[in-house]
Design an enzyme around this catalytic site. Sequence first.
Site, PDB file in Angstrom:
ATOM      1  NE  ARG A  99      -3.197   0.517  -0.655  1.00  0.00           N
ATOM      2  CZ  ARG A  99      -3.565   0.560  -1.934  1.00  0.00           C
ATOM      3  NH1 ARG A  99      -3.302   1.642  -2.660  1.00  0.00           N
ATOM      4  NH2 ARG A  99      -4.164  -0.472  -2.490  1.00  0.00           N
ATOM      5  CE  LYS A 134      -0.749  28.400  -3.557  1.00  0.00           C
ATOM      6  NZ  LYS A 134      -1.548  29.058  -4.622  1.00  0.00           N
ATOM      7  CE  LYS A 166       3.277  34.080  -1.069  1.00  0.00           C
ATOM      8  NZ  LYS A 166       3.347  34.152  -2.556  1.00  0.00           N
ATOM      9  CD  GLU A 199       3.096  38.311  -3.650  1.00  0.00           C
ATOM     10  OE1 GLU A 199       2.141  39.007  -3.212  1.00  0.00           O
ATOM     11  OE2 GLU A 199       3.241  37.105  -3.381  1.00  0.00           O
ATOM     12  CG  ASP A 223       0.985  37.156  -6.726  1.00  0.00           C
ATOM     13  OD1 ASP A 223       1.035  35.992  -7.147  1.00  0.00           O
ATOM     14  OD2 ASP A 223       0.193  37.531  -5.846  1.00  0.00           O
TER      15      ASP A 223
END
Length: 287
Positions: A99, A134, A166, A199, A223
């Site tokens: 698995r 992410k 950011k 950013e 961005d």
Amino acid sequence: MNSFDIALVSLIEAALKEDIGSGDHSTLSCIPASQQGKALLKIKQAGILAGVEVAKKIFNFIEPSAQFVAFKKDGDQMQVGETAFEITATVHTILKGERLVLNCMQRMCGIATLTNRYTQLLKGYHTRILDTRKTTPNFRLLEKEAVKIGGGMNHRFGLYDMIMLKDNHIDYCGGIIEAINQAYAYSNQLEKPLKIEVETRNLSDVELVCNKALNKVDRIMLDNFSPEAVSQALAIIQGRVETEASGGINLTTIESFAKTGVDFVSVGGLIHQAQSLDLSLKASFMK
């Protein structure tokens, strides 16, 4: 052992502990511990193969003497009905690892396949594709490895290997130039200074960075810029630092960003929108 293998061993240990717990009682109840067996990894969905080397390491972690024969390698095109590898080991080892191997490989194949679709669209362009942070907690190692297998590039691995300023960093700090200045001073105090990416949210930000802090940054992120705005930003930057377009870029729009000549596009969807591909591990009886 390199850093990837060290991290992979930790992942394997934690994953096996989660799955096996006090014991694989299904196997313990009906299979003698000494019984030998073979199994084949069968491909049930077309795409890009990823995770073969990981599967080998999983089985050899459980049983160092297990014999692993690969018929295809990571990055190969795979078709329905093909066999990726054969494992010969005790049946207990095969069933304990089954698995975990499938979970890793199915996820990695999905990511590699989607990444490959993006990279095919970038052929002939200067632009390269990056992943993001992410990712699935505690599975980033293999998700980012799958991006590389699919032809993409890894952005920073975590918060520790690059400074990325950011929107929230900039707002909490009181402005884009103040954030850059403080980050630059901080980085220069480190034994190994880190690259700095900032950013920008509009062309005014780009002009401000270029006019007041260009020598302190290594890359400017554009961005949520449209392709037209990216072209305008690149005209201001004039190739003096690396550039990256980010935000909502997908299979439909990526080529329009590549046409601008931007150095990189980052796409979180390479990982979080990828769908696992279908594989199975089937018993093959000893001759």
